[in-house]
Structures are given as structure tokens and as C-alpha cells.
Design an enzyme around this catalytic site. Structure first.
Site, PDB file in Angstrom:
ATOM      1  N   HIS A  47       0.804  -1.222   0.000  1.00 25.48           N
ATOM      2  CA  HIS A  47       0.000   0.000   0.000  1.00 25.48           C
ATOM      3  C   HIS A  47       0.835   1.268   0.000  1.00 25.48           C
ATOM      4  O   HIS A  47       0.395   2.298   0.514  1.00 25.48           O
ATOM      5  CB  HIS A  47      -0.916   0.042   1.241  1.00 25.48           C
ATOM      6  CG  HIS A  47      -1.930  -1.051   1.299  1.00 25.48           C
ATOM      7  ND1 HIS A  47      -1.788  -2.167   2.077  1.00 25.48           N
ATOM      8  CD2 HIS A  47      -3.118  -1.197   0.670  1.00 25.48           C
ATOM      9  CE1 HIS A  47      -2.828  -2.958   1.936  1.00 25.48           C
ATOM     10  NE2 HIS A  47      -3.647  -2.398   1.082  1.00 25.48           N
TER      11      HIS A  47
ATOM     12  N   HIS B  51      -7.113  -4.032 -10.557  1.00 22.47           N
ATOM     13  CA  HIS B  51      -7.385  -3.803  -9.126  1.00 22.47           C
ATOM     14  C   HIS B  51      -8.900  -3.753  -8.933  1.00 22.47           C
ATOM     15  O   HIS B  51      -9.594  -3.125  -9.715  1.00 22.47           O
ATOM     16  CB  HIS B  51      -6.757  -2.453  -8.783  1.00 22.47           C
ATOM     17  CG  HIS B  51      -6.999  -1.952  -7.412  1.00 22.47           C
ATOM     18  ND1 HIS B  51      -7.817  -0.878  -7.150  1.00 22.47           N
ATOM     19  CD2 HIS B  51      -6.502  -2.342  -6.210  1.00 22.47           C
ATOM     20  CE1 HIS B  51      -7.808  -0.634  -5.849  1.00 22.47           C
ATOM     21  NE2 HIS B  51      -7.013  -1.498  -5.251  1.00 22.47           N
TER      22      HIS B  51
HETATM   23  O1  LIG Z   1      -5.025  -3.594  -3.550  1.00 19.71           O
HETATM   24  C1  LIG Z   1      -5.983  -3.328  -2.846  1.00 19.71           C
HETATM   25  O2  LIG Z   1      -7.074  -3.878  -2.990  1.00 19.71           O
HETATM   26  C2  LIG Z   1      -5.829  -2.305  -1.736  1.00 19.71           C
HETATM   27  O3  LIG Z   1      -4.646  -1.600  -1.955  1.00 19.71           O
HETATM   28  C3  LIG Z   1      -6.974  -1.330  -1.642  1.00 19.71           C
HETATM   29  O4  LIG Z   1      -7.109  -0.615  -2.839  1.00 19.71           O
HETATM   30  C4  LIG Z   1      -6.737  -0.326  -0.537  1.00 19.71           C
HETATM   31  O5  LIG Z   1      -6.709  -0.986   0.684  1.00 19.71           O
HETATM   32  C5  LIG Z   1      -7.750   0.800  -0.525  1.00 19.71           C
HETATM   33  O6  LIG Z   1      -9.032   0.273  -0.358  1.00 19.71           O
HETATM   34 MG   LIG Z   2      -3.292  -2.519  -3.263  1.00 23.57          MG
END
Ligand SMILES: O=C(O)[C@@H](O)[C@H](O)[C@H](O)CO
Ligand SMILES: [Mg+2]
Length: 382
Positions: free
Chosen positions: A185, A285
């Protein structure tokens, strides 16, 4: 055909759905949202939709270009997420008009199904081990876990060891060959990211994700020198132009554009093609809802370099709501041995349960990102 109306529904756990209506009775659904900014994206969709009322929904490429190019200021999470949801809804209408799934209109599917992964929750090694085992027992062949909470620029090896312990517990629980994605993250800075990348190699992860923030992507060069683990990145990149530098630099192995943030189906299809020319894999994603997931699967269907699809089933921060809650045909996402079949129904391939959406929109949400601080009181990356 003309666009006559639109409605936005802010629904739990933290999503925003868009319905676009036409004078022929066909409707399309999209999911224009950024976590923690649903209100702001909603206002942006309302502003962008002013132009589309009365227009022919079929001219998606022209509408995309109008909404992207003719505002002078362009890109970024808010504008692009609003545009993404609109784009998804327009494709949904087009598919329903031709009675064909969107992937059929984009050249046809080059695969029948795509591998999927889900998140596992838990902070302690014993908890992540149990969570990982349940995912593997449910037939999944890959999962994703939190790499670490925030690390300061230079931090203690105690925190490094905590990461290693948790990943070791997962590897132990699922055996040698289940794919393990480790998501940082962007909560790590270059000095510690190098160390983690090197030390994690022993567990043979499927990838490490956002080892640093997108805005620090030049650090990938050094990180990549310390490991052969594939590097994944891209959930916070919003267009072809955002992706071009990272592809040119050559240190990313998997790009993760989000169908609800990176310009929708129209744009992510193009981003996927760019990545293919660099021998880089695509793994969209998607910690979001059913419309975003359906849009992902349409692009996965037609992209040769698509390797795996994220999905939010059972995700820890979507507690209390499941993406299946919002669709009438719950079996549309058809899982087998860790793969999900490409949906074949017209448009995005799902039927939204509009009554349920309306009821949930009355509950609504005001989901906001948590605030994290380091021990010394300074703000940590979330
Ligand atoms: O790859 C993922 O699913 C995470 O990085 C989420 O996008 C993040 O926790 C924000 O909601
Ligand atoms: Mg992520």
C-alpha cells in the site's frame, strides 16, 4: 437513442452506483467511486452528466474524449473515477442494445475464465494462517495479504521480522504453490522496501504490490535490484499517460489499473495493450462492488496479458456487505478451481437488483479512510 436521465446511489459498505437511462428503455450501470471520496465523485459525475443528457449513448469514444479533454484540467482520482463509472454504464447500454456481452463488442474473448484472488484479513500470524487456509480450502489458488502497516523511512528490524512471520504463517498454511500477493500500500519508503523485498524472496511470493507510492516510482529501480519477486503497481494511476512512464522505466512486472479509477473500460483496454507491448502482465485492481468487477472481467476477457483478477468477496474492509448482495443472479460469477468464468450475458453481464440498491441507498454510507500516526505523532501513509 438518447440519454434521458441518470441516478446515483451511495450504498454500503462504501460504494457509489450510477444508473444511466435512455429513451429506448435501455439502462446502463456503472460504479464511479474512490474509497473515502464518494460524495466528491458523486458531485463530479453530476457535473459531467450535464453534457450527456440528450446525447446518443453509443458514441462512447467521442464522449470519453469530450469528458477527458475538453475540461482543460484532466486526470487524477476524482475526475477519472467519475469518467470511469460513466464509461462502464455506456458500455453496459451498448452491450444490451446489441444483445451481446461487452467483450464481444471489443473483439471477442481470448480466454474462457480468469484466475482470481481474494484478500485475507488478520494481523497476528496465527490469524492470517487460518484465513489463508480457508481461502485455499475454498478452492482459490491465490490470495493477497497486507504486507505491513506503515514503516518510517528507517525503521526497526522488529517490524521486518513481524512481516516475515506473517508471510511465513501463510506459506505454511497453504503449502508451496498457492500464489501469495503481498500489498505494501505504499506504506514503506525506499530504504525499508529494499530490505523487505530481499528478505521476502524466500517465501516465493506471487508479487509485491506498491512497495513504494506511485509518486516515488523511480525507487522501483533500486528495489528491483534486490529481488526477483515480480513487482505490481497501478491502482493509483489514472490514465495511459500515468502508466507510460512506469512501463518505459521497465521495473514493473504487473500493472493493476482499476476499472473504476483509470478511465473505465475504454481506457483500461488501451492501457492493457500498452503493457502487452512491454511484456508486462495485467491484474486489474478491484476491492469494489459488482459493477466494477463485471467491468474488469470484460477487459480481462479480451486482454491476452491479463493474469489474475482481484475481487472483494470476503474482504475485511467490506464487512457487512458483499458484492453479490446487489445482483439478482448470484451465480453469475461462476467459480471453479480458483478461476471465474467470463460472464456471457449482455452488457457488463450482471443484473442489478434495483430494489435492493434503492433500499441500501436509503441507509447510505459516509465511509472515510482511517487516520494513522506513527509513535512520534507524525502522520502515516494510509
Ligand atoms: O489492492 C488493494 O485492494 C488495496 O490496496 C486497496 O485498494 C486499498 O486498501 C484501498 O481500499
Ligand atoms: Mg493494493
Amino acid at each position: 437513442m438518447k440519454i434521458t436521465n441518470f441516478e446515483l446511489f451511495q450504498v454500503p459498505p462504501r460504494w457509489l452506483f450510477l444508473k444511466i437511462e435512455t429513451d429506448e428503455g435501455l439502462v446502463g450501470w456503472g460504479e464511479p467511486v474512490v474509497e473515502g471520496r464518494a460524495h466528491t465523485v458523486k458531485a463530479c459525475v453530476e457535473e459531467l452528466m450535464e453534457y450527456l443528457i440528450g446525447k446518443d449513448p453509443m458514441n462512447i469514444e467521442d464522449h470519453w474524449n469530450k469528458l477527458y479533454r475538453s475540461g482543460f484540467y484532466r486526470g487524477g482520482p476524482i475526475l477519472m473515477s467519475a469518467l470511469s463509472g460513466i464509461d462502464q454504464a455506456l458500455w453496459d447500454i451498448k452491450g444490451k442494445f446489441f444483445n451481446a456481452p461487452v467483450h464481444q463488442l471489443m473483439g471477442g474473448a481470448c480466454r474462457d475464465s480468469i484466475k482470481v484472488y481474494s484478500w485475507i484479513g488478520g494481523d497476528r500470524p496465527s490469524d492470517v494462517g487460518v484465513a489463508a487456509k480457508s481461502i485455499a480450502d475454498a478452492g482459490f489458488t491465490a490470495l493477497k495479504m497486507n504486507g505491513t502497516e506503515e514503516l518510517q523511512y528507517i525503521d526497526s528490524f522488529e517490524k521486518v521480522d513481524q512481516v516475515l512471520e506473517r508471510v511465513a504463517a501463510v506459506r505454511d498454511a497453504v503449502g508451496e504453490y498457492i500464489g501469495i500477493g503481498i500489498d505494501f500500500h505504499g506504506r514503506v519508503h525506499k530504504p525499508m522496501a529494499k530490505i523487505l523485498a530481499k528478505e521476502l524472496e524466500q517465501f516465493r511470493p506471487m508479487f509485491i504490490e506498491e512497495p513504494v507510492l506511485t509518486e516515488n516510482m523511480e525507487a522501483l529501480k533500486e528495489i528491483a535490484q534486490h529481488t526477483a519477486i515480480p513487482i505490481a503497481m497501478g491502482e493509483r494511476m489514472y490514465s495511459r499517460w500515468d502508466f507510460k512512464n512506469i512501463l518505459n522505466d521497465g521495473y514493473v512486472d504487473i500493472i493493476q489499473p482499476d476499472l473504476s479509477h483509470a478511465g473505465g473500460i475504454t481506457e483500461v483496454k488501451k492501457i492493457a495493450g500498452m503493457a502487452e507491448a512491454y511484456d508486462v502482465a495485467l491484474a486489474p485492481h478491484c476491492p469494489l462492488g459488482p459493477i466494477a468487477l463485471a467491468a474488469c472481467l470484460q477487459v480481462d476477457a479480451t486482454s491476452h496479458n491479463a493474469v489474475i483478477q482481484e475481487q472483494s468477496l470476503g474482504i475485511h474492509y467490506n464487512k457487512g456487505s458483499d458484492l453479490l448482495d446487489y445482483i439478482t443472479d448470484k451465480s453469475v460469477f461462476d467459480y471453479k478451481e480458483g478461476y471465474v468464468a467470463i460472464p456471457k450475458a449482455p452488457g457488463l453481464g450482471i443484473e442489478i437488483d434495483e430494489d435492493y440498491v434503492r433500499r441500501q441507498a436509503k441507509i447510505g454510507h459516509n465511509w472515510k479512510s482511517p487516520v494513522w500516526r506513527h509513535k512520534d505523532g507524525s502522520i502515516a501513509e494510509w
